[in-house]
Design a protein around this motif. Structure first.
Motif, short mmCIF file in Angstrom:
data_model
loop_
_atom_site.label_atom_id
_atom_site.label_comp_id
_atom_site.label_asym_id
_atom_site.label_seq_id
_atom_site.Cartn_x
_atom_site.Cartn_y
_atom_site.Cartn_z
N ALA A 1 0.84 -1.19 0.00
CA ALA A 1 0.00 0.00 0.00
C ALA A 1 0.88 1.25 0.00
N GLY A 2 0.45 2.27 -0.73
CA GLY A 2 1.17 3.53 -0.76
C GLY A 2 1.30 4.07 -2.17
N ASP A 3 1.88 5.26 -2.26
CA ASP A 3 2.08 5.93 -3.55
C ASP A 3 3.55 5.94 -3.94
N SER A 4 4.44 5.93 -2.95
CA SER A 4 5.89 5.88 -3.15
C SER A 4 6.42 4.67 -2.40
N PHE A 5 7.50 4.09 -2.90
CA PHE A 5 7.97 2.83 -2.33
C PHE A 5 9.47 2.89 -2.07
N LEU A 6 9.84 2.70 -0.81
CA LEU A 6 11.24 2.67 -0.42
C LEU A 6 11.67 1.22 -0.29
N ASP A 7 12.63 0.83 -1.12
CA ASP A 7 13.15 -0.54 -1.14
C ASP A 7 14.35 -0.58 -0.21
N VAL A 8 14.29 -1.41 0.82
CA VAL A 8 15.32 -1.50 1.84
C VAL A 8 15.95 -2.88 1.79
N TYR A 9 17.27 -2.92 1.62
CA TYR A 9 18.03 -4.17 1.66
C TYR A 9 19.01 -4.10 2.83
N ASN B 1 21.00 -10.80 1.45
CA ASN B 1 20.31 -9.53 1.68
C ASN B 1 18.88 -9.80 2.12
N THR B 2 18.42 -9.04 3.10
CA THR B 2 17.04 -9.12 3.55
C THR B 2 16.31 -7.92 3.00
N GLN B 3 15.22 -8.17 2.26
CA GLN B 3 14.48 -7.11 1.59
C GLN B 3 13.18 -6.79 2.33
N VAL B 4 12.97 -5.49 2.54
CA VAL B 4 11.74 -4.97 3.14
C VAL B 4 11.31 -3.80 2.27
N LEU B 5 10.04 -3.76 1.90
CA LEU B 5 9.49 -2.65 1.13
C LEU B 5 8.63 -1.80 2.03
N VAL B 6 8.82 -0.47 1.94
CA VAL B 6 8.08 0.47 2.77
C VAL B 6 7.20 1.31 1.84
N GLY B 7 5.87 1.19 2.03
CA GLY B 7 4.92 1.96 1.24
C GLY B 7 4.61 3.28 1.93
N ILE B 8 4.73 4.39 1.18
CA ILE B 8 4.61 5.73 1.73
C ILE B 8 3.49 6.47 1.03
N GLU B 9 2.67 7.17 1.81
CA GLU B 9 1.60 7.97 1.24
C GLU B 9 2.18 9.21 0.56
N GLY B 10 1.73 9.50 -0.65
CA GLY B 10 2.17 10.70 -1.36
C GLY B 10 3.55 10.55 -1.96
N ALA B 11 4.20 11.70 -2.14
CA ALA B 11 5.51 11.75 -2.79
C ALA B 11 6.60 11.17 -1.89
N ALA B 12 7.71 10.79 -2.52
CA ALA B 12 8.88 10.31 -1.78
C ALA B 12 9.29 11.37 -0.75
N ARG B 13 9.69 10.90 0.42
CA ARG B 13 10.07 11.80 1.51
C ARG B 13 11.50 11.53 1.95
N PRO B 14 12.17 12.52 2.52
CA PRO B 14 13.50 12.26 3.06
C PRO B 14 13.44 11.17 4.13
N TYR B 15 14.51 10.41 4.20
CA TYR B 15 14.60 9.33 5.18
C TYR B 15 16.04 9.20 5.64
N ARG B 16 16.20 8.61 6.82
CA ARG B 16 17.54 8.33 7.32
C ARG B 16 17.59 6.86 7.72
N VAL B 17 18.79 6.30 7.63
CA VAL B 17 19.02 4.91 7.99
C VAL B 17 20.24 4.87 8.90
N PHE B 18 20.16 4.06 9.96
CA PHE B 18 21.29 3.91 10.85
C PHE B 18 21.18 2.59 11.59
N ARG B 19 22.30 2.21 12.23
CA ARG B 19 22.36 0.95 12.98
C ARG B 19 22.29 1.23 14.47
N LEU B 20 21.74 0.25 15.19
CA LEU B 20 21.81 0.21 16.64
C LEU B 20 22.35 -1.16 17.04
N ALA B 21 22.91 -1.25 18.24
CA ALA B 21 23.52 -2.50 18.70
C ALA B 21 22.78 -3.05 19.92
#
Length: 153
Positions: A69-77, A118-138
């Motif tokens: 579901a969504g209008d924009s799709f962020l593909d995360v590996y 690689n583990t793939q997760v797709l993130v469905g976002i409402e509307g236009a693509a938006r800024p995003y950040r990615v980081f690790r935690l331990a």
């Protein structure tokens, strides 16, 4: 925690050598100003990642269209990952949607599983693509994806 970028460009960070991480949980949450998706792992190492907005959500390997579901799709590996054949909760054949509470930008999270390190997760976002950040935690190893509420910087 890194600042949000102003754009929506792809991001890439290598996993740590000898990472053998197994996905154990994926969850979503609503925060002030952004939605968060957390991929939690067990095992040695630190996950890397490759993320990019895509026009059509498709499964890695098969190219099969994915119902997100969504209008924009962020593909995360998440890289540096494997799966435990004795615990098939998130193997490639066990796809599932993850609920994200609230009324933020993330409408759907679809876990596709692990394929060729690689583990793939797709993130469905409402509307236009938006800024995003990615980081690790331990402790435990986690990969965090935050999607801003607003499309601008």
């Amino acid at each position: 925690m890194p600042a949000f970028p102003t754009g929506t460009d792809s991001q890439y960070v290598e996993s740590r050598p000898r990472s053998l991480l197994v996905l154990t949980d994926v969850r979503g949450g609503r925060h002030d100003g952004f939605d968060r998706v957390v991929m939690q792992f067990r095992g040695p190492g630190k996950p890397g990642w490759y993320t990019a907005y895509v026009r059509r959500p498709r499964a890695d390997g098969s190219g099969e269209r994915v119902p997100v579901a969504g209008d924009s799709f962020l593909d995360v590996y998440a890289s540096g990952t494997t799966y435990d054949p004795d615990e098939p909760a998130y193997d490639y054949d066990t796809r599932r949607h993850v609920a994200v509470p609230g009324d933020g930008p993330v409408r759907d999270v679809y876990v596709l599983g692990t394929f060729e390190g690689n583990t793939q997760v797709l993130v469905g976002i409402e509307g236009a693509a938006r800024p995003y950040r990615v980081f690790r935690l331990a402790d435990p190893p986690r990969l965090v994806v935050d999607v801003r509420d607003t499309a601008g910087g």
